[in-house]
Design a protein around this motif. Sequence first.
Motif, PDB file in Angstrom:
ATOM      1  N   ASP A  24       6.861 -19.341  -3.698  1.00  0.00           N
ATOM      2  CA  ASP A  24       7.652 -20.571  -3.822  1.00  0.00           C
ATOM      3  C   ASP A  24       9.144 -20.306  -4.035  1.00  0.00           C
ATOM      4  OD1 ASP A  24       5.372 -22.083  -3.453  1.00  0.00           O
ATOM      5  OD2 ASP A  24       5.003 -22.348  -5.598  1.00  0.00           O
ATOM      6  N   PHE A  25       9.484 -19.102  -4.501  1.00  0.00           N
ATOM      7  CA  PHE A  25      10.880 -18.743  -4.756  1.00  0.00           C
ATOM      8  C   PHE A  25      11.437 -17.834  -3.660  1.00  0.00           C
ATOM      9  CE2 PHE A  25       8.699 -19.437  -8.779  1.00  0.00           C
ATOM     10  CZ  PHE A  25       9.433 -20.512  -9.270  1.00  0.00           C
ATOM     11  N   LEU A  26      10.725 -17.757  -2.533  1.00  0.00           N
ATOM     12  CA  LEU A  26      11.092 -16.913  -1.386  1.00  0.00           C
ATOM     13  C   LEU A  26      11.114 -15.424  -1.736  1.00  0.00           C
ATOM     14  CD1 LEU A  26      13.858 -19.068   0.350  1.00  0.00           C
ATOM     15  CD2 LEU A  26      11.448 -18.854   0.969  1.00  0.00           C
ATOM     16  N   THR A  27      10.315 -15.046  -2.704  1.00  0.00           N
ATOM     17  CA  THR A  27      10.146 -13.631  -3.037  1.00  0.00           C
ATOM     18  C   THR A  27       9.158 -13.033  -2.046  1.00  0.00           C
ATOM     19  OG1 THR A  27      10.514 -14.116  -5.372  1.00  0.00           O
ATOM     20  CG2 THR A  27       9.433 -12.014  -4.844  1.00  0.00           C
ATOM     21  N   ALA A  28       9.547 -11.933  -1.432  1.00  0.00           N
ATOM     22  CA  ALA A  28       8.677 -11.264  -0.450  1.00  0.00           C
ATOM     23  C   ALA A  28       7.521 -10.587  -1.181  1.00  0.00           C
ATOM     24  CB  ALA A  28       9.474 -10.237   0.340  1.00  0.00           C
ATOM     25  N   ARG A  29       6.316 -10.815  -0.683  1.00  0.00           N
ATOM     26  CA  ARG A  29       5.106 -10.266  -1.311  1.00  0.00           C
ATOM     27  C   ARG A  29       4.226  -9.654  -0.227  1.00  0.00           C
ATOM     28  NH1 ARG A  29       4.132 -13.916  -5.785  1.00  0.00           N
ATOM     29  NH2 ARG A  29       2.484 -12.538  -6.455  1.00  0.00           N
ATOM     30  N   ILE A  30       3.691  -8.468  -0.481  1.00  0.00           N
ATOM     31  CA  ILE A  30       2.821  -7.772   0.467  1.00  0.00           C
ATOM     32  C   ILE A  30       1.371  -8.168   0.183  1.00  0.00           C
ATOM     33  CG2 ILE A  30       2.030  -5.521   1.282  1.00  0.00           C
ATOM     34  CD1 ILE A  30       4.739  -4.386   0.371  1.00  0.00           C
ATOM     35  N   PRO A  31       0.672  -8.684   1.203  1.00  0.00           N
ATOM     36  CA  PRO A  31      -0.716  -9.088   1.010  1.00  0.00           C
ATOM     37  C   PRO A  31      -1.700  -8.183   1.742  1.00  0.00           C
ATOM     38  CG  PRO A  31       0.183 -10.296   2.839  1.00  0.00           C
ATOM     39  CD  PRO A  31       1.249  -9.314   2.381  1.00  0.00           C
ATOM     40  N   TYR A  32      -2.976  -8.471   1.526  1.00  0.00           N
ATOM     41  CA  TYR A  32      -4.076  -8.086   2.411  1.00  0.00           C
ATOM     42  C   TYR A  32      -4.048  -6.647   2.891  1.00  0.00           C
ATOM     43  CZ  TYR A  32      -3.251 -13.082   2.676  1.00  0.00           C
ATOM     44  OH  TYR A  32      -2.967 -14.363   2.371  1.00  0.00           O
ATOM     45  N   PHE A  33      -4.652  -5.791   2.173  1.00  0.00           N
ATOM     46  CA  PHE A  33      -4.622  -4.372   2.502  1.00  0.00           C
ATOM     47  C   PHE A  33      -5.809  -3.969   3.352  1.00  0.00           C
ATOM     48  CE2 PHE A  33      -1.594  -5.088  -0.411  1.00  0.00           C
ATOM     49  CZ  PHE A  33      -1.526  -4.365  -1.590  1.00  0.00           C
ATOM     50  N   GLY A  34      -6.240  -4.799   4.278  1.00  0.00           N
ATOM     51  CA  GLY A  34      -7.433  -4.541   5.064  1.00  0.00           C
ATOM     52  C   GLY A  34      -7.392  -3.254   5.860  1.00  0.00           C
ATOM     53  N   LEU A  35      -6.220  -2.833   6.302  1.00  0.00           N
ATOM     54  CA  LEU A  35      -6.100  -1.591   7.060  1.00  0.00           C
ATOM     55  C   LEU A  35      -5.623  -0.439   6.180  1.00  0.00           C
ATOM     56  CD1 LEU A  35      -4.425  -2.924  10.318  1.00  0.00           C
ATOM     57  CD2 LEU A  35      -6.816  -2.354   9.950  1.00  0.00           C
ATOM     58  N   ALA A  36      -5.556  -0.659   4.875  1.00  0.00           N
ATOM     59  CA  ALA A  36      -5.008   0.341   3.971  1.00  0.00           C
ATOM     60  C   ALA A  36      -5.812   1.631   3.993  1.00  0.00           C
ATOM     61  CB  ALA A  36      -4.962  -0.208   2.547  1.00  0.00           C
ATOM     62  N   LYS A  37      -5.101   2.695   3.778  1.00  0.00           N
ATOM     63  CA  LYS A  37      -5.709   4.010   3.642  1.00  0.00           C
ATOM     64  C   LYS A  37      -5.455   4.477   2.224  1.00  0.00           C
ATOM     65  CE  LYS A  37      -6.582   4.014   8.017  1.00  0.00           C
ATOM     66  NZ  LYS A  37      -7.728   3.254   8.383  1.00  0.00           N
ATOM     67  N   ILE A  38      -6.503   4.831   1.535  1.00  0.00           N
ATOM     68  CA  ILE A  38      -6.377   5.332   0.177  1.00  0.00           C
ATOM     69  C   ILE A  38      -6.318   6.851   0.264  1.00  0.00           C
ATOM     70  CG2 ILE A  38      -7.476   5.472  -2.079  1.00  0.00           C
ATOM     71  CD1 ILE A  38      -8.759   2.743  -1.402  1.00  0.00           C
ATOM     72  N   LEU A  39      -5.276   7.421  -0.338  1.00  0.00           N
ATOM     73  CA  LEU A  39      -5.069   8.855  -0.237  1.00  0.00           C
ATOM     74  C   LEU A  39      -5.546   9.564  -1.507  1.00  0.00           C
ATOM     75  CD1 LEU A  39      -1.462   8.993   1.244  1.00  0.00           C
ATOM     76  CD2 LEU A  39      -3.641   9.071   2.457  1.00  0.00           C
ATOM     77  N   LYS A  40      -6.032  10.767  -1.324  1.00  0.00           N
ATOM     78  CA  LYS A  40      -6.371  11.633  -2.455  1.00  0.00           C
ATOM     79  C   LYS A  40      -5.063  12.215  -2.959  1.00  0.00           C
ATOM     80  CE  LYS A  40     -10.843  12.620  -0.528  1.00  0.00           C
ATOM     81  NZ  LYS A  40     -11.610  13.521   0.303  1.00  0.00           N
ATOM     82  N   THR A  41      -5.091  12.739  -4.167  1.00  0.00           N
ATOM     83  CA  THR A  41      -3.855  13.214  -4.778  1.00  0.00           C
ATOM     84  C   THR A  41      -3.191  14.333  -4.011  1.00  0.00           C
ATOM     85  OG1 THR A  41      -5.162  14.629  -6.223  1.00  0.00           O
ATOM     86  CG2 THR A  41      -4.449  12.520  -7.123  1.00  0.00           C
ATOM     87  N   ASP A  42      -3.927  15.114  -3.245  1.00  0.00           N
ATOM     88  CA  ASP A  42      -3.329  16.215  -2.508  1.00  0.00           C
ATOM     89  C   ASP A  42      -2.980  15.858  -1.066  1.00  0.00           C
ATOM     90  OD1 ASP A  42      -5.950  15.985  -1.677  1.00  0.00           O
ATOM     91  OD2 ASP A  42      -6.301  18.144  -1.564  1.00  0.00           O
ATOM     92  N   GLN A  43      -3.166  14.609  -0.660  1.00  0.00           N
ATOM     93  CA  GLN A  43      -2.835  14.180   0.700  1.00  0.00           C
ATOM     94  C   GLN A  43      -1.411  13.641   0.749  1.00  0.00           C
ATOM     95  OE1 GLN A  43      -6.176  11.414   1.323  1.00  0.00           O
ATOM     96  NE2 GLN A  43      -6.568  12.575   3.197  1.00  0.00           N
ATOM     97  N   THR A  44      -0.806  13.722   1.943  1.00  0.00           N
ATOM     98  CA  THR A  44       0.515  13.128   2.122  1.00  0.00           C
ATOM     99  C   THR A  44       0.496  12.269   3.379  1.00  0.00           C
ATOM    100  OG1 THR A  44       1.300  14.994   3.442  1.00  0.00           O
ATOM    101  CG2 THR A  44       1.699  15.086   1.053  1.00  0.00           C
TER     102      THR A  44
END
Length: 175
Positions: free
Chosen positions: A155-175
Amino acid sequence: MEGTNLRSSTYKELEEAINGFRDGQGRGGLLQQFTKGAPPHDDGINLIAAKKLERMENEGDKEFGAEVRAIGWTKRKSLVQLLGFYNEGQHRLLVYEFMGNGSLENFLFGNSRLDWCKRTQMILGTVGGLLYLHEECRTQIIHCDIKPQNILLDDFLTARIPYFGLAKILKTDQT
């Protein structure tokens, strides 16, 4: 879900809250997003949006689970907050806070023109959200689908990132 504040609702409660799933706003892949409704619980949230899995296929169920796990515990001003989910039988739903000003695409390519100060704030908000996901989360998340249609404005025109459907979760040693 352990470590989160996600709400559990019945399918009937969500169906009523989202007006019988008739007010569709957009489609994408295996999931369909339905627009605003009143939340089934009084949590101080005015409006919600739900995303419903249409077809039960192995990849869709996997995508749904990944999205819930990836964002169930993330909380940041620059991310659209996941409020709850429903997962029973053939029904899969994600419940988010509603973003009243739609997507950034509407402001960039529509009739509305924003001043450079507001545009800069949107850029910084988006970059801040990506930095948080990529570097600051306890589990690094790579969004994989950042584009104007996938940046929502509150409502305040703040940009917000939604919906992580294609997200990749990385392990701590991945880049």
